[in-house]
Design an enzyme around this catalytic site. Sequence first.
Site, PDB file in Angstrom:
ATOM      1  N   ARG A 267       0.855  -1.200   0.000  1.00 21.45           N
ATOM      2  CA  ARG A 267       0.000   0.000   0.000  1.00 21.45           C
ATOM      3  C   ARG A 267       0.891   1.250   0.000  1.00 21.45           C
ATOM      4  O   ARG A 267       0.543   2.295  -0.535  1.00 21.45           O
ATOM      5  CB  ARG A 267      -0.944   0.010   1.210  1.00 21.45           C
ATOM      6  CG  ARG A 267      -1.799   1.259   1.232  1.00 21.45           C
ATOM      7  CD  ARG A 267      -2.925   1.331   2.265  1.00 21.45           C
ATOM      8  NE  ARG A 267      -3.000   0.280   3.241  1.00 21.45           N
ATOM      9  CZ  ARG A 267      -2.335   0.306   4.406  1.00 21.45           C
ATOM     10  NH1 ARG A 267      -1.547   1.319   4.722  1.00 21.45           N
ATOM     11  NH2 ARG A 267      -2.473  -0.685   5.254  1.00 21.45           N
TER      12      ARG A 267
ATOM     13  N   TYR B 158     -13.659  18.451 -15.517  1.00 25.92           N
ATOM     14  CA  TYR B 158     -14.247  17.119 -15.627  1.00 25.92           C
ATOM     15  C   TYR B 158     -15.396  16.985 -14.607  1.00 25.92           C
ATOM     16  O   TYR B 158     -15.249  17.379 -13.442  1.00 25.92           O
ATOM     17  CB  TYR B 158     -13.160  16.055 -15.397  1.00 25.92           C
ATOM     18  CG  TYR B 158     -13.733  14.673 -15.180  1.00 25.92           C
ATOM     19  CD1 TYR B 158     -14.621  14.120 -16.101  1.00 25.92           C
ATOM     20  CD2 TYR B 158     -13.399  13.930 -14.053  1.00 25.92           C
ATOM     21  CE1 TYR B 158     -15.177  12.863 -15.891  1.00 25.92           C
ATOM     22  CE2 TYR B 158     -13.952  12.672 -13.843  1.00 25.92           C
ATOM     23  CZ  TYR B 158     -14.835  12.148 -14.767  1.00 25.92           C
ATOM     24  OH  TYR B 158     -15.381  10.911 -14.550  1.00 25.92           O
TER      25      TYR B 158
ATOM     26  N   ASP C   4      -4.330  20.292 -13.962  1.00 27.25           N
ATOM     27  CA  ASP C   4      -4.683  18.968 -14.466  1.00 27.25           C
ATOM     28  C   ASP C   4      -4.252  18.919 -15.932  1.00 27.25           C
ATOM     29  O   ASP C   4      -4.813  19.616 -16.785  1.00 27.25           O
ATOM     30  CB  ASP C   4      -6.203  18.753 -14.306  1.00 27.25           C
ATOM     31  CG  ASP C   4      -6.628  17.346 -14.705  1.00 27.25           C
ATOM     32  OD1 ASP C   4      -5.983  16.751 -15.587  1.00 27.25           O
ATOM     33  OD2 ASP C   4      -7.624  16.847 -14.138  1.00 27.25           O
TER      34      ASP C   4
ATOM     35  N   LYS D  16      -5.938   7.956 -19.224  1.00 27.01           N
ATOM     36  CA  LYS D  16      -6.156   8.528 -20.568  1.00 27.01           C
ATOM     37  C   LYS D  16      -4.925   8.372 -21.465  1.00 27.01           C
ATOM     38  O   LYS D  16      -4.488   7.269 -21.704  1.00 27.01           O
ATOM     39  CB  LYS D  16      -6.586   9.985 -20.426  1.00 27.01           C
ATOM     40  CG  LYS D  16      -7.609  10.238 -19.317  1.00 27.01           C
ATOM     41  CD  LYS D  16      -8.903   9.477 -19.500  1.00 27.01           C
ATOM     42  CE  LYS D  16      -9.856   9.802 -18.367  1.00 27.01           C
ATOM     43  NZ  LYS D  16     -10.894   8.826 -18.197  1.00 27.01           N
TER      44      LYS D  16
HETATM   45  O1  P1T Z   1     -11.261   8.575 -14.317  1.00 24.62           O
HETATM   46  P1  P1T Z   1     -10.094   8.944 -13.477  1.00 24.62           P
HETATM   47  O2  P1T Z   1      -8.845   8.215 -13.819  1.00 24.62           O
HETATM   48  O3  P1T Z   1     -10.397   8.915 -12.017  1.00 24.62           O
HETATM   49  O4  P1T Z   1      -9.719  10.466 -13.851  1.00 24.62           O
HETATM   50  C1  P1T Z   1     -10.529  11.548 -13.558  1.00 24.62           C
HETATM   51  C2  P1T Z   1     -10.250  12.694 -14.507  1.00 24.62           C
HETATM   52  C3  P1T Z   1      -9.443  13.724 -14.082  1.00 24.62           C
HETATM   53  N1  P1T Z   1      -9.148  14.777 -14.884  1.00 24.62           N
HETATM   54  C4  P1T Z   1      -9.640  14.854 -16.141  1.00 24.62           C
HETATM   55  C5  P1T Z   1      -9.317  16.031 -16.984  1.00 24.62           C
HETATM   56  C6  P1T Z   1     -10.456  13.828 -16.630  1.00 24.62           C
HETATM   57  O5  P1T Z   1     -10.919  13.933 -17.880  1.00 24.62           O
HETATM   58  C7  P1T Z   1     -10.779  12.716 -15.801  1.00 24.62           C
HETATM   59  C8  P1T Z   1     -11.666  11.622 -16.259  1.00 24.62           C
HETATM   60  N2  P1T Z   1     -12.442  11.913 -17.389  1.00 24.62           N
HETATM   61  C9  P1T Z   1     -13.320  11.084 -18.001  1.00 24.62           C
HETATM   62  C10 P1T Z   1     -13.589   9.839 -17.589  1.00 24.62           C
HETATM   63  C11 P1T Z   1     -14.007  11.655 -19.174  1.00 24.62           C
HETATM   64  O6  P1T Z   1     -14.640  10.909 -19.970  1.00 24.62           O
HETATM   65  O7  P1T Z   1     -13.948  12.884 -19.359  1.00 24.62           O
END
Ligand code: P1T
Length: 390
Positions: free
Chosen positions: A54, A106, A178, A203
Amino acid sequence: MAKLDAKKLHIATKAIHVGGHPDKETGAIMPPIYQTTTYAQASPGKHQGYEYSRCHNPTRTRLEECMASLENAKHGLVTASGLSATMLVMHALPEGSTILCGDDIYGGTYRMFTTVFHERHNFIFVDTTDLKTLKEKFEEHKPKAIWIETPTNPLLKITDIKKVTELAKKYKAMSFVDNTFMSPYFQKPLELGADVVMHSVTKFINGHSDVVGGAMMTNKTSFYKKVWTLQKSIGPTQSPFDSWLVLRGVKTLPIRMEAHQKNAMKVAMYLEAHADVESVVYPGLKSHPQHAIAKRQMSGFGGMITFFLKGDIKRSKKFLSKVKLFALAESLGGVESLIEHPAIMTHASVPKKVREEIGLKDNLIRLSVGIEHIDDLINDLDQAFKASKK
Ligand code: P1T
């Protein structure tokens, strides 16, 4: 083998070699997956830097080294998801912090700020592309931090990172960027003045739509230690196998990003010329309101496009049900093209009134342009435009 000086390498080389060094014990070219929860100690408290997975895991450490190196940061922390990285830094800020936050972010981040952390902090949503209003907000609220997404999700607004982080420094506020949409290949927020850079590793970093993960990079050692202690105490760590998959995916980040943007530019131009399209937002188009800033602070324009379809929500829904190659799905940044309807899907947790205020309309469609052959992508959109008219 002698040790590489990673600082001297280009990003395409770092993506392959930092964290991707041969295994010391066996010489294996690919990193071992340390599928272990715990580590033997020579005597109580005497260990080799690893006690419990962890807290630390050697496969994850490699990915953290790679992520830090791609963003030219001292420290990198990899987490279970993008949102868990955001959660950790929100816990790291002192209770009662006022945080200026971009008004177009987001939907999941918006939901976290307004329904999870709203009792701990005071969030003030503001258009971070509007420097005049931003200055007024800094003066009025004296915030502890600013949260910037650039380009924003889904409206692709571009914030001038250098100018805004200078402003934040003046008011002694920490700046978070971000960088999910650009990846460090096209944009390096720390070099532009940000204190912390955030990623949904899910992503473009991983690029293959098979891992959920997050990361936080910074040069501020005390902040990194605080966030690492929070991760150890709360627990949102990434599994060794997922870290391994990301180490594999990230190797091709540079060539994927080039291919994404090459296709996205062509798709954006196709859409801009289409009679059924009201308007197109892509940072690479001259018509983008912050095209000049994009050219200055980014070395490419990425693979994300937003466009407004002529007609009502029924037409949008019909269009989205007619695509064959673009998959109708949330998420982005994989090699395959995706399409989605932010108001119903990724940003449904943003109240309709707020969506209307910021221009997130019901005829807005978001594309994550993949790296397939461009003709196939355009043919697919073309047939969907035609089929959704009938
Ligand atoms: O899904 P996750 O790995 O927890 O990430 C969140 C997140 C954070 N910042 C940005 C700019 C994001 O686009 C996302 C997640 N976005 C999507 C799932 C989407 O379809 O826009």
